[in-house]
Each structure stands twice: as structure tokens, then as C-alpha cells.
Design a protein around this motif. Sequence first.
Motif, PDB file in Angstrom:
ATOM      1  N   PHE A 289     -16.489  12.665  42.604  1.00  0.00           N
ATOM      2  CA  PHE A 289     -15.206  13.357  42.475  1.00  0.00           C
ATOM      3  C   PHE A 289     -14.365  12.738  41.360  1.00  0.00           C
ATOM      4  CE2 PHE A 289     -10.713  12.817  43.788  1.00  0.00           C
ATOM      5  CZ  PHE A 289     -10.264  14.098  43.518  1.00  0.00           C
ATOM      6  N   LEU A 290     -14.232  11.406  41.357  1.00  0.00           N
ATOM      7  CA  LEU A 290     -13.447  10.735  40.315  1.00  0.00           C
ATOM      8  C   LEU A 290     -14.065  10.922  38.935  1.00  0.00           C
ATOM      9  CD1 LEU A 290     -12.240   7.252  41.667  1.00  0.00           C
ATOM     10  CD2 LEU A 290     -10.866   9.251  41.070  1.00  0.00           C
ATOM     11  N   THR A 291     -15.386  10.923  38.879  1.00  0.00           N
ATOM     12  CA  THR A 291     -16.071  11.131  37.596  1.00  0.00           C
ATOM     13  C   THR A 291     -15.720  12.493  37.019  1.00  0.00           C
ATOM     14  OG1 THR A 291     -17.920   9.712  38.285  1.00  0.00           O
ATOM     15  CG2 THR A 291     -18.322  11.221  36.454  1.00  0.00           C
ATOM     16  N   HIS A 292     -15.694  13.508  37.869  1.00  0.00           N
ATOM     17  CA  HIS A 292     -15.332  14.846  37.401  1.00  0.00           C
ATOM     18  C   HIS A 292     -13.877  14.877  36.925  1.00  0.00           C
ATOM     19  CE1 HIS A 292     -15.419  19.161  36.952  1.00  0.00           C
ATOM     20  NE2 HIS A 292     -14.370  19.287  37.756  1.00  0.00           N
ATOM     21  N   VAL A 293     -12.999  14.197  37.653  1.00  0.00           N
ATOM     22  CA  VAL A 293     -11.592  14.123  37.243  1.00  0.00           C
ATOM     23  C   VAL A 293     -11.490  13.479  35.858  1.00  0.00           C
ATOM     24  CG1 VAL A 293      -9.371  13.011  37.715  1.00  0.00           C
ATOM     25  CG2 VAL A 293     -10.652  14.093  39.576  1.00  0.00           C
ATOM     26  N   ASN A 294     -12.173  12.352  35.677  1.00  0.00           N
ATOM     27  CA  ASN A 294     -12.128  11.644  34.387  1.00  0.00           C
ATOM     28  C   ASN A 294     -12.721  12.490  33.263  1.00  0.00           C
ATOM     29  OD1 ASN A 294     -11.047   9.464  35.730  1.00  0.00           O
ATOM     30  ND2 ASN A 294     -12.981   8.365  35.923  1.00  0.00           N
TER      31      ASN A 294
END
Length: 461
Positions: A289-294
Motif C-alpha cells: 500500500f505504501l509503495t503504491h502511495v510513494n
Amino acid sequence: MPTVKNAITDLSGLKTLVLEKAAKAESSRTDQQIQSSQIKAAEQRIGQAESSVTRYEMEKTKAEDKLSPPPTKTVAGDGKKGGSKTIVDEREKDKLQSQVRAAALQVQQAQSAVEAARAEADQLKNNVLASAGLTEQQGSEMAGLERQIKELETLSKDDQIDLTGEAFQGKLNTAVENTKKLAGSLPNNANAALADFWNDIGEGLGAIDVKIKEQITPKPAEVKKSNNYQGFFEDVEQGFDAILENLESRGEGIEILSSVRNSRDQILGKEGTYLAGMTPADDSKLSGFLTHVNTMIKKMQGGELTDAQLETDLAKLNVLSGETNTILGTGGRAFEDTIKIPFDTAAINLDGINSRLTGNAAFDSLYSRFEGIYTGGNSFDQLVGITKPEVDAAYDFATLAGKISEQLRKGETPSAEDLQALTTKGNALADNLENKYNFSNANSNNGSGRGSGGGNGRGVR
């Protein structure tokens, strides 16, 4: 009509013919093996010559570095003042220049050796391919393609090369077209040289593909788990703020902005939830999830998102946000295994106190109350969503109960303050379990009188 003798003779002749063909096939195979060995030897010479080029170039560079600035030495000064002065050391300079010239010659010779070894290997390959009925032109095209693939494979291993850039992709597209061309023009003969060629090409393209995927695949985001995932929630808040800021600057409508804010608020609303039950698999989901946000932020800041791409990325953001919200809301896959620890510990310690403490009505009432909770048919999944401070309170209660139980076991007398704190903390914990998390109490009198079971068989399920 042929006689039996003639039939035998005919079979004998056929057998001889088959054996001759077999011998030729075996000879051809042996010849191919010899040629293959010769090719490998030539390729080894290429590698050795290339290593020599690198070594001599390093020696040449090393000597050139020593010449810039030129070497110096200190000599006695002229005139009445005497002293000393620094001048160019011509002798050492000549020596270094000689080394540079020698190294340059060695580089040239090594480069010639590389070309000679390559030419020899190409010729040997052409000889093998000729046995498969291939033309010299086809052999040359095959050698050229092998060199292209080798160059691309070497470039793909260089971290400084942009494998998605125009320069690399242009070379790669040329190699792909040449591969397709040869695939259509080369025969499908059963031939070891052809098999080796296509295997080499396939392995090279596979290695290049792996490197390209490694470069374009975002590095997994770190999930900061300390302090009950405080760092994770901070990263989520910063990430969504950056996305919303970019969306607002693009002039996106209220519907999109509201959807993103809703996803953000759902996740941030889980901050403070007890998350000790999170597993590596749960953390992996949070990292995705955080990777997609970044990745979205990077694309936005680089102006790389078209309207269609933005729509796709926002849809994925909402899906991943929903999954993340669900994981956080359940406290992790190992929630029940971790949440029971303070309650099981408290039960053991309360039983220890109960077996040794007499004449304390406040504790008797508390013990009976918890006995009713433990036998009330409750389950730990009722505590899903419990907060970290609430669990900390359960641990504080269990720890204090453990301290008092140990004192009693040693024949010591617990302080009145500790006993008062035990009942205060315990009743507050019981109130929370019954009022907020709907725990049932099997003792209808809610704590009047010591239970007769002594805690045997108790335990929240």
C-alpha cells in the motif's frame, strides 16, 4: 521371384548402408563436439584478451595520473642565499612516459587479440553452421545478434544505465527485430549449433528482461512498526497529503478529493488500535500500500500521469486503502494469539493470590468478578479494535497481580497500596470489558463472595 539367399543378401546390404549412415552421423556428432570445444576455447581467449585490455588500460591510467602534475624533486638553490627549490624530476617523468607508451602498446596488442579471438570464434561457428546447411550470411547475422545481446546484457547490469531510456530501448528493439528475422529465416534442423545459438539468445534476453523489471519495479516501502506502528501512520498521513495537494493543483473535482480523503481518514482512524498481532504477511500488505502511495507521488511530481493513468492509480489506491483498513481493523492475523497474553497471565496471577490471601473482601469481590468473566462464554475476538492504551492497562494489571502473587508465595505481606491499586485497576479493566466489549459475567451477583472453583477450568476462549 527372389530366392531366400538373395533376400538375405539384400538385407545384408541394407544393414551395411544403415551402419555407414550411423557412422557418418556419429562422425558428424564427434566433429561437432570438437568444433564446439574449439569455439569455447576461442571464447575463453576473448575473455582473457578483454581482461588484458582492462588491466593494461588501468596501468596506463595509473602512470598518466602520476604525470599530472609531473613528478618533482627538491634540489639546492642557486646564488648567495642558498636554500632549496622544487623542480620537475625529468628522469622520473621520462620513466613514467615510457610506462604510458608501453601500456598503450599493450592495450593495442590486447585489443587486436580480442578482435582476432572474436574472428576465430565467428569462423569456427560459421564452420559448424555450414554443416547445418546455413549460408555464411546467416552465420554472420547470428554472430552479430549474439554480440548485440551480449552488449545489451552487459549494459543492463550497469546501475547507472536507464534501461527504459531511448538509447537502451532503441538498441533492444533492434536486437528484437533481428531475433525475429533470424527466427523466420533459420531452418528448424536438429543441429547442436542451432540449439546452442537459440539457447544463448534466450538466456541473454531473459537476463535483460529481469534487469529491466528490477529497475522499473519500485523498491518496497518500509513499514515502521515501532511504537505500535506510529511511523507507518505518519508516512500514510504525509503520503496522502502529498497526493491531495497534487490532485488539487490538477484541478480535480470534489468527488475525487472526497474519495481520497475518505480513504485517508479510514486508515488514520485506526491509529492507536492495538497492532501487536500484525504478521509478516500483514506487514507485506502495508508495504504494498505504501509503495503504491510513494509511486503515485513520484509520478505526479514528475508529471508522468495522464488522466487515464491517474484514474487507474486512484482506483488501485482506494482498493489498497480498503484492504489496509481491514487489516488494521482486525489487529492482524495473530491478534487472538497476542491479545490473550495479558489476560491469561492475569488469570494465573489472580489464582496465585486467591490461594494465599485471606480476609480481603475487596480482592474477593474482584476475584469473583473476573471468575465470572472468564466463565461467561466470552471470546477474544470480541476485543477486535481494542486500543493500545487499553491493552497496556491489562498488562499493568497482570504485572501488579504477578508482583503480589510472588510476594505471597515468598511469605511476604503485600502493601495496602498495592492491594488497593490491584482492585482499582482490576475493576476498571472489568468495567471496560463488560461495558465496551460486551463481555458477559457468569456470576450474576457480580463479585459478591469468593468463587468456589479456585480458577480451575477458567479462561476466555
